[in-house]
Design an enzyme around this catalytic site. Structure first.
Site, PDB file in Angstrom:
ATOM      1  N   ARG A  38      25.970  36.431  65.888  1.00  0.00           N
ATOM      2  CA  ARG A  38      27.314  36.564  66.468  1.00  0.00           C
ATOM      3  C   ARG A  38      27.276  36.067  67.910  1.00  0.00           C
ATOM      4  O   ARG A  38      26.500  36.573  68.720  1.00  0.00           O
ATOM      5  CB  ARG A  38      27.779  38.025  66.437  1.00  0.00           C
ATOM      6  CG  ARG A  38      29.239  38.187  66.894  1.00  0.00           C
ATOM      7  CD  ARG A  38      29.678  39.638  66.844  1.00  0.00           C
ATOM      8  NE  ARG A  38      29.035  40.423  67.870  1.00  0.00           N
ATOM      9  CZ  ARG A  38      29.630  40.928  68.954  1.00  0.00           C
ATOM     10  NH1 ARG A  38      30.909  40.741  69.153  1.00  0.00           N
ATOM     11  NH2 ARG A  38      28.946  41.629  69.840  1.00  0.00           N
ATOM     12  N   TYR A  59      25.965  52.413  71.787  1.00  0.00           N
ATOM     13  CA  TYR A  59      24.711  52.587  72.526  1.00  0.00           C
ATOM     14  C   TYR A  59      24.325  54.053  72.712  1.00  0.00           C
ATOM     15  O   TYR A  59      23.157  54.408  72.611  1.00  0.00           O
ATOM     16  CB  TYR A  59      24.798  51.896  73.901  1.00  0.00           C
ATOM     17  CG  TYR A  59      24.863  50.395  73.759  1.00  0.00           C
ATOM     18  CD1 TYR A  59      23.703  49.626  73.747  1.00  0.00           C
ATOM     19  CD2 TYR A  59      26.075  49.745  73.571  1.00  0.00           C
ATOM     20  CE1 TYR A  59      23.747  48.249  73.573  1.00  0.00           C
ATOM     21  CE2 TYR A  59      26.133  48.369  73.392  1.00  0.00           C
ATOM     22  CZ  TYR A  59      24.964  47.626  73.392  1.00  0.00           C
ATOM     23  OH  TYR A  59      25.016  46.268  73.203  1.00  0.00           O
ATOM     24  N   GLU A  61      34.792  44.544  72.283  1.00  0.00           N
ATOM     25  CA  GLU A  61      34.971  45.744  73.118  1.00  0.00           C
ATOM     26  C   GLU A  61      36.225  45.680  73.983  1.00  0.00           C
ATOM     27  O   GLU A  61      36.137  45.748  75.223  1.00  0.00           O
ATOM     28  CB  GLU A  61      33.736  45.979  73.988  1.00  0.00           C
ATOM     29  CG  GLU A  61      32.465  46.158  73.178  1.00  0.00           C
ATOM     30  CD  GLU A  61      31.251  46.500  74.021  1.00  0.00           C
ATOM     31  OE1 GLU A  61      31.390  46.662  75.252  1.00  0.00           O
ATOM     32  OE2 GLU A  61      30.154  46.606  73.451  1.00  0.00           O
ATOM     33  N   HIS A  64      34.757  37.454  74.710  1.00  0.00           N
ATOM     34  CA  HIS A  64      33.771  38.402  75.219  1.00  0.00           C
ATOM     35  C   HIS A  64      33.834  38.343  76.748  1.00  0.00           C
ATOM     36  O   HIS A  64      32.888  37.924  77.405  1.00  0.00           O
ATOM     37  CB  HIS A  64      32.383  38.089  74.667  1.00  0.00           C
ATOM     38  CG  HIS A  64      31.400  39.206  74.755  1.00  0.00           C
ATOM     39  ND1 HIS A  64      30.642  39.639  73.674  1.00  0.00           N
ATOM     40  CD2 HIS A  64      31.033  40.001  75.793  1.00  0.00           C
ATOM     41  CE1 HIS A  64      29.845  40.624  74.056  1.00  0.00           C
ATOM     42  NE2 HIS A  64      30.052  40.865  75.357  1.00  0.00           N
ATOM     43  N   GLU A 114      26.576  45.412  67.796  1.00  0.00           N
ATOM     44  CA  GLU A 114      25.746  45.588  68.994  1.00  0.00           C
ATOM     45  C   GLU A 114      25.108  46.966  68.940  1.00  0.00           C
ATOM     46  O   GLU A 114      25.795  47.962  68.681  1.00  0.00           O
ATOM     47  CB  GLU A 114      26.567  45.516  70.296  1.00  0.00           C
ATOM     48  CG  GLU A 114      26.944  44.135  70.738  1.00  0.00           C
ATOM     49  CD  GLU A 114      27.575  44.130  72.139  1.00  0.00           C
ATOM     50  OE1 GLU A 114      27.242  45.007  72.967  1.00  0.00           O
ATOM     51  OE2 GLU A 114      28.408  43.248  72.376  1.00  0.00           O
ATOM     52  N   ASN A 125      30.111  48.403  67.978  1.00  0.00           N
ATOM     53  CA  ASN A 125      29.118  48.358  69.046  1.00  0.00           C
ATOM     54  C   ASN A 125      28.893  49.796  69.506  1.00  0.00           C
ATOM     55  O   ASN A 125      29.858  50.532  69.758  1.00  0.00           O
ATOM     56  CB  ASN A 125      29.616  47.541  70.239  1.00  0.00           C
ATOM     57  CG  ASN A 125      29.762  46.061  69.919  1.00  0.00           C
ATOM     58  OD1 ASN A 125      29.491  45.638  68.807  1.00  0.00           O
ATOM     59  ND2 ASN A 125      30.192  45.283  70.900  1.00  0.00           N
TER      60      ASN A 125
HETATM   61  O1  IFM Z   1      25.859  43.390  77.687  1.00  0.00           O
HETATM   62  C1  IFM Z   1      26.847  44.208  77.157  1.00  0.00           C
HETATM   63  C2  IFM Z   1      27.740  43.418  76.226  1.00  0.00           C
HETATM   64  O2  IFM Z   1      28.315  42.328  76.857  1.00  0.00           O
HETATM   65  C3  IFM Z   1      28.863  44.299  75.729  1.00  0.00           C
HETATM   66  N1  IFM Z   1      28.319  45.519  75.156  1.00  0.00           N
HETATM   67  C4  IFM Z   1      27.383  46.256  75.927  1.00  0.00           C
HETATM   68  C5  IFM Z   1      26.254  45.354  76.380  1.00  0.00           C
HETATM   69  C6  IFM Z   1      25.224  46.151  77.205  1.00  0.00           C
HETATM   70  O3  IFM Z   1      25.846  46.686  78.331  1.00  0.00           O
END
Ligand code: IFM
Length: 444
Positions: free
Chosen positions: A78, A294, A168, A122, A350, A292
Site C-alpha cells: 500500500r 498502534y 487516517e 496520505h 498499518e 491502522n
Molecule cells: O508514520 C505514520 C503514518 O504516516 C500514519 N500512521 C501512523 C504512522 C506512525 O506515526
C-alpha cells in the site's frame, strides 16, 4: 510464536508507506509543493529541521524497494500517490512525468507479483490549494478531490484493484487543523470541524467518481486509525472525557463513512455545517476497511476547546520510542469491535513500532523489540479472528524507515533500515520474521 499455518492461505501479507514519507525528489520532474514541504521548511516545526526533500529517495530507488517486497513474499504493497506530483496546482493541468512515476511503480510491482494498493491521500495536500484558500477547511475542495481521484483511476484503474481514499482522516484533521502540530499548522477547533466534514464529503464524492471510472472488479475502501479511547483515571470526569475523545478521534470520521451517520457528539459539534443530504453523500458503499492501529489512547478531562486531553499511558506501562502503550489486547478488541460495528472485511493497513536500532558491527539490524511486538500483535490478530472478526490481511507500518512527520527521522518504523546518508537499505530481523510468515522456505 505465530506460524504461517495459523493464518488462512488467502491472508494478505504486505507493507505500507506514504508518498511524502519516502519519495523525496521533491522538486523533480515538475512536482508541485505540498503543505508538508512548506511546513517542514519552517524553522521549529519538525525535529532537527528534517524535511522530506530526499527522504528514502524511493522516487529513484523504487525498483530496489519493490525487489525487497518480492523477496519478502509480500502479496500487497500500500502506497499513497502525491496529489501535487500529478497535479502540481492541485487542479487543472496534470503533470505527465508525475503520472509516469506511478505507472512505473505499478508496473514494477505487478512484474514482481506484488499487488499495488493505492491510497489517494496520505496528508500531502497541494500547497497551491492551501494557499488559494481551497484546503480542507473549504467545502469547495470536495469536487477537486473527486477530480484527482478520477485522474488516478483513469490512469491506473486498468492495473490496480485496491483503492483507498484517505489515510487516517481522523488523525490528519486533528493534528493539522485542531492541534496545529502537523501541516498546515492550524490550531483551531472550528477549522478542525470544517476539515472533518469536508474530508468526509470528499471521501463520498471520490468513491462515487472511482466507481464511475474503475472496472466493476475494483475494491474501494478507506483507512481510519482506530484506537480504544480509555479514561486516564477511574473517575466519572475522565470516563466522560474518554467518550468525547472516542467521538472526536474514532467515530467522528469513521461512523459517517462506514455507517452513514455522525455519532451524536460529533453531530452536535458540526451544527449547520451538515446539510440535509450530506450524510447520505458521505456514505458511499465500500468493499473493505483498512484499520491502522498502534496503541490505546488515554483521555483526561480538561476544560479546553476539545473537552479532553490526550495524556500519557499509566505509570509503568510498556511503551515504545513514541511513548505509545504496547497493548496487544487493545488491538484485538478494536479489531473485533471494528469488524462488528462496520461489517466490512478488515485489512490491517498499518501496525508496527518505532525504535532507533542501527546496524551492528556486522551490518545486521537486530530489531528484537519489533520482532517481539509483531509476534504479539499478530497473536492479537489471531485472537480477533477466533472471536469472529473478519480480518483478512496484515500490512506492516512500514516497509522502510522514513520521515516520521514532526518527529523527523529519529523514530524508525521500518522493517528495512535506511541509512539516510548513503540511502543504503538493510533488511532487519523483523523483515525476516514477516518474510517467513508471508512465504514458505524464505531465505535471506
Ligand atoms: O508514520 C505514520 C503514518 O504516516 C500514519 N500512521 C501512523 C504512522 C506512525 O506515526
Amino acid at each position: 510464536m505465530v506460524q504461517r499455518s495459523d493464518f488462512p492461505e488467502s491472508f494478505v501479507w504486505g507493507a505500507s508507506t506514504a508518498s511524502y514519507q519516502i519519495e523525496g525528489a521533491f522538486k523533480d520532474d515538475g512536482r508541485g509543493l505540498s503543505i508538508w514541504d512548506a511546513f517542514s521548511a519552517e524553522p521549529g516545526r519538525v525535529k532537527n529541521g528534517d524535511t522530506g526533500n530526499v527522504a528514502c529517495d524511493h522516487y529513484h530507488r523504487y525498483k530496489e524497494d519493490v525487489a525487497l517486497m518480492k523477496a519478502a513474499h509480500f502479496g500487497a504493497y500500500r502506497f499513497s500517490t502525491s496529489w501535487s506530483r500529478v497535479l502540481p496546482e492541485g487542479r487543472g493541468q496534470p503533470n505527465e512525468d508525475g503520472l509516469d512515476f506511478y505507472d512505473r511503480l505499478t508496473d514494477e510491482l505487478l512484474r514482481q507479483g506484488v499487488a499495488p494498493w493505492l491510497c489517494l491521500y496520505h496528508w500531502d495536500l497541494p500547497l497551491a490549494l492551501h494557499e488559494a484558500g481551497l484546503g480542507w477547511t473549504n467545502r469547495e475542495i470536495v469536487p477537486l478531490f473527486a477530480d484527482y481521484a478520477g485522474l488516478m483511476a483513469r490512469r491506473l484503474g486498468d492495473r490496480i484493484v485496491h483503492w483507498a481514499t484517505f489515510n487516517e482522516p481522523n488523525m490528519f484533521t486533528m493534528l493539522g487543523y485542531g492541534a496545529g502540530v502537523h501541516a498546515p499548522g492550524i490550531r483551531d477547533r472550528e477549522a478542525w470541524l470544517d476539515a472533518v466534514h469536508n474530508v468526509n464529503l470528499s471521501h463520498g464524492a471520490a468513491v462515487r467518481r472511482l466507481r464511475a471510472e474503475l472496472p466493476a472488479s475494483a475494491q474501494i475502501g478507506s483507512v481510519p486509525n482506530l484506537q480504544p479511547a480509555l479514561p486516564a483515571t477511574d473517575t466519572d470526569e475522565d470516563r466522560a472525557a474518554a467518550a468525547i475523545m472516542d467521538s472526536a478521534m474514532n467515530r467522528g470520521t469513521a461512523d459517517p463513512v462506514f455507517l452513514g451517520k455522525y455519532d451524536p457528539i460529533m453531530r452536535g459539534w458540526l451544527g449547520d455545517r451538515v446539510k440535509s443530504d450530506d450524510e447520505a453523500d458521505i456514505h458511499a458503499p465500500l468493499d473493505w476497511l483498512g484499520l491502522n492501529h498502534y496503541s490505546p489512547t488515554y483521555a483526561s478531562a480538561r476544560a479546553n476547546a476539545f473537552g479532553f486531553r490526550n495524556v500519557d499511558p499509566p505509570d509503568g506501562a510498556e511503551t515504545t520510542l513514541m511513548g505509545w502503550h504496547v497493548q496487544p489486547g487493545a488491538f484485538r478488541d478494536i479489531l473485533v469491535e471494528t469488524s462488528k460495528r462496520y461489517g466490512l472485511p478488515v485489512y490491517v493497513t498499518e501496525n508496527g513500532m518505532a525504535d532507533d536500532v542501527e546496524p551492528d558491527a556486522h551490518g545486521r539490524v537486530n530489531d528484537a523489540a519489533r520482532v517481539a511486538y509483531l509476534e504479539r500483535y499478530l497473536g492479537a490478530v489471531l485472537e480477533a479472528r477466533a472471536a469472529g472478526a473478519d480480518v483478512r490481511g496484515y500490512l506492516v507500518w512500514s516497509m522502510l524507515d522514513n520521515f516520521e512527520w514532526a518527529m523527523g527521522y529519529g523514530p524508525r518504523f521500518g522493517i528495512v533500515h535506511v541509512d539516510y546518508k548513503t540511502l543504503k537499505r538493510t533488511p532487519k530481523a523483523s523483515y525476516r520474521l514477516l518474510a517467513s510468515l508471508a512465504g514458505a522456505n524464505h531465505a535471506t
